[in-house]
Design a protein around this motif. Structure first.
Motif, PDB file in Angstrom:
ATOM      1  N   HIS A   1       0.839  -1.214   0.000  1.00  0.00           N
ATOM      2  CA  HIS A   1       0.000   0.000   0.000  1.00  0.00           C
ATOM      3  C   HIS A   1       0.864   1.251   0.000  1.00  0.00           C
ATOM      4  O   HIS A   1       0.554   2.236  -0.685  1.00  0.00           O
ATOM      5  CB  HIS A   1      -0.919   0.000   1.238  1.00  0.00           C
ATOM      6  N   ALA A   2       1.910   1.198   0.803  1.00  0.00           N
ATOM      7  CA  ALA A   2       2.785   2.377   0.884  1.00  0.00           C
ATOM      8  C   ALA A   2       3.377   2.677  -0.495  1.00  0.00           C
ATOM      9  O   ALA A   2       3.405   3.833  -0.944  1.00  0.00           O
ATOM     10  CB  ALA A   2       3.896   2.123   1.902  1.00  0.00           C
ATOM     11  N   MET A   3       3.824   1.626  -1.181  1.00  0.00           N
ATOM     12  CA  MET A   3       4.421   1.818  -2.518  1.00  0.00           C
ATOM     13  C   MET A   3       3.374   2.345  -3.506  1.00  0.00           C
ATOM     14  O   MET A   3       3.663   3.216  -4.332  1.00  0.00           O
ATOM     15  CB  MET A   3       5.000   0.481  -3.004  1.00  0.00           C
ATOM     16  N   ILE A   4       2.157   1.821  -3.398  1.00  0.00           N
ATOM     17  CA  ILE A   4       1.103   2.286  -4.315  1.00  0.00           C
ATOM     18  C   ILE A   4       0.828   3.776  -4.076  1.00  0.00           C
ATOM     19  O   ILE A   4       0.718   4.566  -5.018  1.00  0.00           O
ATOM     20  CB  ILE A   4      -0.186   1.445  -4.137  1.00  0.00           C
ATOM     21  N   LEU A   5       0.762   4.152  -2.798  1.00  0.00           N
ATOM     22  CA  LEU A   5       0.503   5.571  -2.504  1.00  0.00           C
ATOM     23  C   LEU A   5       1.604   6.449  -3.071  1.00  0.00           C
ATOM     24  O   LEU A   5       1.337   7.457  -3.736  1.00  0.00           O
ATOM     25  CB  LEU A   5       0.399   5.801  -0.992  1.00  0.00           C
TER      26      LEU A   5
ATOM     27  N   ALA B   1      -4.622   5.215   8.647  1.00  0.00           N
ATOM     28  CA  ALA B   1      -3.422   5.922   8.180  1.00  0.00           C
ATOM     29  C   ALA B   1      -3.528   6.192   6.681  1.00  0.00           C
ATOM     30  O   ALA B   1      -3.213   7.300   6.203  1.00  0.00           O
ATOM     31  CB  ALA B   1      -2.182   5.096   8.485  1.00  0.00           C
ATOM     32  N   LEU B   2      -4.013   5.172   5.968  1.00  0.00           N
ATOM     33  CA  LEU B   2      -4.178   5.342   4.515  1.00  0.00           C
ATOM     34  C   LEU B   2      -5.103   6.508   4.193  1.00  0.00           C
ATOM     35  O   LEU B   2      -4.779   7.374   3.373  1.00  0.00           O
ATOM     36  CB  LEU B   2      -4.802   4.063   3.934  1.00  0.00           C
ATOM     37  N   ILE B   3      -6.245   6.542   4.886  1.00  0.00           N
ATOM     38  CA  ILE B   3      -7.229   7.602   4.615  1.00  0.00           C
ATOM     39  C   ILE B   3      -6.642   8.965   4.967  1.00  0.00           C
ATOM     40  O   ILE B   3      -6.764   9.930   4.198  1.00  0.00           O
ATOM     41  CB  ILE B   3      -8.534   7.339   5.409  1.00  0.00           C
ATOM     42  N   ALA B   4      -5.962   9.031   6.105  1.00  0.00           N
ATOM     43  CA  ALA B   4      -5.401  10.320   6.529  1.00  0.00           C
ATOM     44  C   ALA B   4      -4.363  10.812   5.519  1.00  0.00           C
ATOM     45  O   ALA B   4      -4.346  11.997   5.141  1.00  0.00           O
ATOM     46  CB  ALA B   4      -4.765  10.170   7.915  1.00  0.00           C
ATOM     47  N   ILE B   5      -3.530   9.900   5.049  1.00  0.00           N
ATOM     48  CA  ILE B   5      -2.470  10.312   4.101  1.00  0.00           C
ATOM     49  C   ILE B   5      -3.093  10.784   2.779  1.00  0.00           C
ATOM     50  O   ILE B   5      -2.678  11.800   2.214  1.00  0.00           O
ATOM     51  CB  ILE B   5      -1.476   9.142   3.870  1.00  0.00           C
ATOM     52  N   VAL B   6      -4.108  10.043   2.330  1.00  0.00           N
ATOM     53  CA  VAL B   6      -4.759  10.451   1.074  1.00  0.00           C
ATOM     54  C   VAL B   6      -5.403  11.830   1.244  1.00  0.00           C
ATOM     55  O   VAL B   6      -5.309  12.698   0.358  1.00  0.00           O
ATOM     56  CB  VAL B   6      -5.807   9.393   0.634  1.00  0.00           C
ATOM     57  N   ALA B   7      -6.021  12.047   2.407  1.00  0.00           N
ATOM     58  CA  ALA B   7      -6.674  13.350   2.645  1.00  0.00           C
ATOM     59  C   ALA B   7      -5.637  14.475   2.621  1.00  0.00           C
ATOM     60  O   ALA B   7      -5.876  15.548   2.037  1.00  0.00           O
ATOM     61  CB  ALA B   7      -7.410  13.323   3.988  1.00  0.00           C
ATOM     62  N   ILE B   8      -4.493  14.238   3.218  1.00  0.00           N
ATOM     63  CA  ILE B   8      -3.439  15.272   3.230  1.00  0.00           C
ATOM     64  C   ILE B   8      -2.983  15.569   1.802  1.00  0.00           C
ATOM     65  O   ILE B   8      -2.817  16.719   1.396  1.00  0.00           O
ATOM     66  CB  ILE B   8      -2.247  14.810   4.110  1.00  0.00           C
ATOM     67  N   LYS B   9      -2.790  14.509   1.054  1.00  0.00           N
ATOM     68  CA  LYS B   9      -2.352  14.693  -0.339  1.00  0.00           C
ATOM     69  C   LYS B   9      -3.383  15.513  -1.123  1.00  0.00           C
ATOM     70  O   LYS B   9      -3.027  16.452  -1.857  1.00  0.00           O
ATOM     71  CB  LYS B   9      -2.168  13.312  -0.987  1.00  0.00           C
ATOM     72  N   LEU B  10      -4.659  15.167  -0.957  1.00  0.00           N
ATOM     73  CA  LEU B  10      -5.690  15.871  -1.733  1.00  0.00           C
ATOM     74  C   LEU B  10      -5.779  17.341  -1.331  1.00  0.00           C
ATOM     75  O   LEU B  10      -5.949  18.219  -2.179  1.00  0.00           O
ATOM     76  CB  LEU B  10      -7.052  15.179  -1.569  1.00  0.00           C
ATOM     77  N   LEU B  11      -5.634  17.593  -0.037  1.00  0.00           N
ATOM     78  CA  LEU B  11      -5.671  18.990   0.420  1.00  0.00           C
ATOM     79  C   LEU B  11      -4.514  19.777  -0.219  1.00  0.00           C
ATOM     80  O   LEU B  11      -4.703  20.870  -0.774  1.00  0.00           O
ATOM     81  CB  LEU B  11      -5.561  19.036   1.956  1.00  0.00           C
ATOM     82  N   GLY B  12      -3.317  19.210  -0.130  1.00  0.00           N
ATOM     83  CA  GLY B  12      -2.144  19.879  -0.707  1.00  0.00           C
ATOM     84  C   GLY B  12      -2.317  20.103  -2.194  1.00  0.00           C
ATOM     85  O   GLY B  12      -2.028  21.179  -2.722  1.00  0.00           O
ATOM     86  N   PHE B  13      -2.821  19.077  -2.862  1.00  0.00           N
ATOM     87  CA  PHE B  13      -2.975  19.171  -4.307  1.00  0.00           C
ATOM     88  C   PHE B  13      -3.979  20.265  -4.681  1.00  0.00           C
ATOM     89  O   PHE B  13      -3.756  21.034  -5.627  1.00  0.00           O
ATOM     90  CB  PHE B  13      -3.428  17.814  -4.856  1.00  0.00           C
ATOM     91  N   TYR B  14      -5.050  20.337  -3.899  1.00  0.00           N
ATOM     92  CA  TYR B  14      -6.084  21.344  -4.188  1.00  0.00           C
ATOM     93  C   TYR B  14      -5.492  22.751  -4.088  1.00  0.00           C
ATOM     94  O   TYR B  14      -5.652  23.591  -4.985  1.00  0.00           O
ATOM     95  CB  TYR B  14      -7.241  21.157  -3.197  1.00  0.00           C
ATOM     96  N   ILE B  15      -4.779  23.006  -2.992  1.00  0.00           N
ATOM     97  CA  ILE B  15      -4.193  24.349  -2.798  1.00  0.00           C
ATOM     98  C   ILE B  15      -3.178  24.651  -3.903  1.00  0.00           C
ATOM     99  O   ILE B  15      -3.163  25.734  -4.499  1.00  0.00           O
ATOM    100  CB  ILE B  15      -3.504  24.446  -1.406  1.00  0.00           C
ATOM    101  N   PHE B  16      -2.345  23.675  -4.185  1.00  0.00           N
ATOM    102  CA  PHE B  16      -1.303  23.815  -5.194  1.00  0.00           C
ATOM    103  C   PHE B  16      -1.899  24.131  -6.568  1.00  0.00           C
ATOM    104  O   PHE B  16      -1.523  25.093  -7.239  1.00  0.00           O
ATOM    105  CB  PHE B  16      -0.522  22.494  -5.225  1.00  0.00           C
ATOM    106  N   ARG B  17      -2.864  23.334  -6.964  1.00  0.00           N
ATOM    107  CA  ARG B  17      -3.422  23.484  -8.313  1.00  0.00           C
ATOM    108  C   ARG B  17      -4.207  24.776  -8.458  1.00  0.00           C
ATOM    109  O   ARG B  17      -4.061  25.514  -9.421  1.00  0.00           O
ATOM    110  CB  ARG B  17      -4.297  22.244  -8.609  1.00  0.00           C
ATOM    111  N   MET B  18      -5.066  25.054  -7.460  1.00  0.00           N
ATOM    112  CA  MET B  18      -5.921  26.239  -7.574  1.00  0.00           C
ATOM    113  C   MET B  18      -5.074  27.513  -7.602  1.00  0.00           C
ATOM    114  O   MET B  18      -5.329  28.432  -8.380  1.00  0.00           O
ATOM    115  CB  MET B  18      -6.918  26.322  -6.414  1.00  0.00           C
ATOM    116  N   SER B  19      -4.076  27.580  -6.729  1.00  0.00           N
ATOM    117  CA  SER B  19      -3.285  28.811  -6.665  1.00  0.00           C
ATOM    118  C   SER B  19      -2.434  28.991  -7.922  1.00  0.00           C
ATOM    119  O   SER B  19      -2.358  30.084  -8.481  1.00  0.00           O
ATOM    120  CB  SER B  19      -2.406  28.828  -5.414  1.00  0.00           C
ATOM    121  N   ASN B  20      -1.827  27.915  -8.383  1.00  0.00           N
ATOM    122  CA  ASN B  20      -1.023  28.043  -9.608  1.00  0.00           C
ATOM    123  C   ASN B  20      -1.901  28.428 -10.796  1.00  0.00           C
ATOM    124  O   ASN B  20      -1.529  29.277 -11.603  1.00  0.00           O
ATOM    125  CB  ASN B  20      -0.292  26.726  -9.904  1.00  0.00           C
TER     126      ASN B  20
END
Ligand code: NDP
Length: 614
Positions: A417-421, A485-504
């Motif tokens: 799972h870690a590798m897939i993430l 842990a999987l859900i929390a990590i995915v949520a963090i990634k999506l939050l970061g991605f949202y901020i990154f993409r929208m601002s750029n």
């Protein structure tokens, strides 16, 4: 108690940064804290100058065109040399002298001498603008354009012999509103030497200057080597002493070099295919806009199909894992040779194609920092290609190879799972970058940085071989993850991605079309350059919301590797340092460009990257 030599409202002569040229400026204010004067130039540019860069207007002897007759002692002195005596040729020669003076200020020695000779011998030839300073470029062009104007009533011959006058003309480039042009022909109090002075840098040196460049040139490859040797250890602690260097002959591998070359050529082929959009870059100092083939998404899709087909045909991709060091060394050789080529060709391109940084005149610094802004072979843009293709797409292939190696090493039927993430997160990052490839045209690397070792090494070695360390680490360091842990990590990634993409995307859309109706609700601050700064929306939250999003994503990339070792957190640590430094570089650059408008922006948007913290 410091003495304030000049008062608000006073007209004085201010030195243009990085040059020996003085222009008439108005003092706006003096800051006792910074000991700097804020002055405004005739074209509306506001800058802060030190006391020693300001001289009293009476300290200058002004030579001028007929328009400023009353203020021209030179004119009085030479009444007999009436305007009628001034020929086209002499005015041309005067401009040639001005151009020659400009060349002495900013061109590296060898080419400068040749240009100086050329200008003096061919005064009617169009003058190449040699300054890397936008402000000066415009003026040099104006000057050059003026050379055949019949009304150019200047005294050529004395200037030729003295060789110390500059013919300068200023005009507004802000709102296309013509400002009354006042040409100043100045002589400094002190006689300047008639010999050609050493080239000066037009921007402050980054990365520790000349000494720093030596350091980084040695340190960066050594650091990559250290990391790659560490990651193969059972206990890859960053605090460990470097493992012994393998025999040199094992580091170089002809097959690895061939693979790197083939991969690069394959990507180059995809880049030149007439598929996808032709996007326009931001206007250059010359006003020109380069075109870029933004078919990165197409390139990654074709690459994925090609890699899948190769695996299907029995190609063992785990070769990448077992020959990682050799592949990195081959890429390093490629990036080094490319940097040598880039430096050599940068010595022969017109000055207006050079980056503002990277013109220190010091070979090592300029080699490291990059000298030419947009090196191209015909339409093939080397910087754009290296930034977006072989390294970025190669990184994804490496990650995929690590997933296969993990299955082989740990006898798994599917990657962990870690590798897939890690694979999915980083693939999303790259695919997003390539899908929105046009957005890179408004980034610092593309707009401001020259292409040299720093970017070539970064794009071709640093990115693919150190950004994939998390996947490499997981091959031999399993880290099982529970569902929460999987859900929390995915949520963090999506939050970061949202901020990154929208601002750029917001900044990119604004820079491409400031009057875009979709952005009409955003507040902006006008600047003297004609461009505005966003002060609400994402860019009103912090000064670099895109960095914030990127950092949150970096966190999500490291978390799947757990906390047993620091090595997989290396990217996060490095990225914080990189973005903090990048932020300060960008701040200085914006401050230089936008003056008090940038200060106003910083006063309104107080935090740089993390709201309320930094
Ligand atoms: P930016 O895309 O943030 O570009 C900075 C430029 O944006 C400034 O020079 C200025 O240029 C413009 N700008 C700044 N503030 C404003 C404002 N308020 N309104 C309008 N324009 C503004 O910086 P980077 O090029 O450093 O980064 C681009 C992306 O790449 C980021 O998301 C970053 O995280 C990412 N990145 C990733 C790296 C990695 O290794 N993974 C490495 C480096 C970057 P101007 O005014 O001239 O338009």
């Amino acid at each position: 108690m410091p003495t304030v030599r000049f008062q608000s409202g006073e007209m004085v002569m201010g030195r243009w940064p990085g040059s020996n040229l003085y222009y008439e400026v108005k003092v706006l204010r003096f800051s006792p804290k910074s000991q700097l004067y804020t002055v405004i130039y005739k074209d509306g540019t506001e800058l802060e100058l030190k006391d020693q860069d300001i001289k009293s207007a009476t300290g200058f002897r002004t030579r001028s065109r007929s328009r400023s007759r009353s203020r021209s002692p030179a004119r009085r002195r030479s009444r007999s040399r009436s305007p009628a005596r001034i020929t086209r040729r002499s005015s041309s020669r005067t401009a040639a002298v001005a151009a020659a003076a400009a060349i002495t200020e900013s061109t590296p020695n060898s080419r400068r001498d040749a240009k100086l000779k050329d200008v003096l011998e061919n005064p009617t030839k169009p003058v190449e603008n040699n300054s890397n300073n936008k402000h000066e470029n415009k003026e040099e062009n104006d000057t050059a354009n003026k050379v055949t104007e019949p009304e150019a009533k200047v005294e050529a011959e004395p200037e030729m012999s003295q060789g110390r006058y500059n013919l300068r003309r200023r005009k507004d480039d802000g709102d296309a509103k013509a400002v009354e042009v006042k040409q100043l022909q100045l002589e400094e109090e002190e006689a300047k030497p008639t010999t050609v002075p050493a080239a000066t840098s037009t921007t402050p040196l980054d990365f520790g200057g000349r000494i720093g460049a030596y350091f980084w040139l040695l340190f960066l490859p050594a650091w990559v080597l250290f990391l790659l040797l560490q990651v193969t250890l059972v206990d890859p602690s960053l605090a460990n002493f470097p493992p012994p260097l393998p025999p040199l002959e094992t580091l170089f591998d002809g097959q690895a070099l061939g693979i790197v070359l083939l991969w690069t050529l394959f990507q180059a082929l995809l880049y030149i295919l007439p598929v996808g959009k032709l996007s326009e870059g931001m206007p250059l100092r010359t006003g020109e806009r380069l075109k870029y083939r933004t078919n990165g998404f197409f390139a990654i899709v074709v690459s994925a199909v090609a890699v899948a087909a190769a695996v299907y045909q029995g190609v063992d991709l785990t070769y990448i894992h077992s020959n990682f060091l050799q592949l990195a060394v081959a890429s390093f050789l490629g990036s080094f040779l490319l940097s040598v080529y880039l430096y050599v060709r940068s010595r022969y391109v017109p000055p207006d194609q050079l980056a503002l940084g990277g013109n220190s005149g010091n070979v090592v610094y300029d080699f490291f920092k990059g000298h030419e802004l947009n090196p191209r072979i015909k339409n093939f843009d080397l910087k754009f290609f290296c930034e977006m293709r072989p390294g970025l797409i190669g990184w994804c292939v490496i990650n995929f190879a690590m997933a296969l190696a993990e299955m082989q090493e740990q006898h798994l039927e599917a990657p962990s799972h870690a590798m897939i993430l890690v694979n999915l997160f980083q693939l999303l990052y790259v695919v997003d970058g390539l899908w929105n490839e046009e957005a890179i045209l408004t980034t610092m690397d593309l707009m401001h940085d020259g292409f040299g070792f720093m970017l070539a090494f970064g794009d071709l070695v640093w990115v693919p071989f150190t950004y994939s360390l998390q996947a490499y680490y997981l091959v031999t360091h399993p880290n099982p993850l529970g569902l929460p842990a999987l859900i929390a990590i995915v949520a963090i990634k999506l939050l970061g991605f949202y901020i990154f993409r929208m601002s750029n995307s917001q900044k990119n859309a604004f820079r491409r079309n400031p009057s875009d109706p979709k952005l009409a609700h955003l507040k902006t601050i006008p600047t003297a350059t004609g461009k505005s700064l966003l002060v609400s929306g994402w860019w009103g939250v912090v000064r670099h919301p895109n960095y914030l999003g990127d950092l949150i994503m970096a966190l999500a990339w490291s978390l799947p590797c757990g906390f047993s070792h620091l090595l997989p957190w290396y990217y996060m640590i490095y990225f914080i340092i990189l973005l903090v430094h990048r932020n300060s570089r960008d701040m200085s650059e914006c401050r230089r460009k936008y003056g008090s408008a940038w200060d106003e922006y910083c006063q309104t948007v107080r935090y740089r990257i993390i709201p309320g913290i930094y």
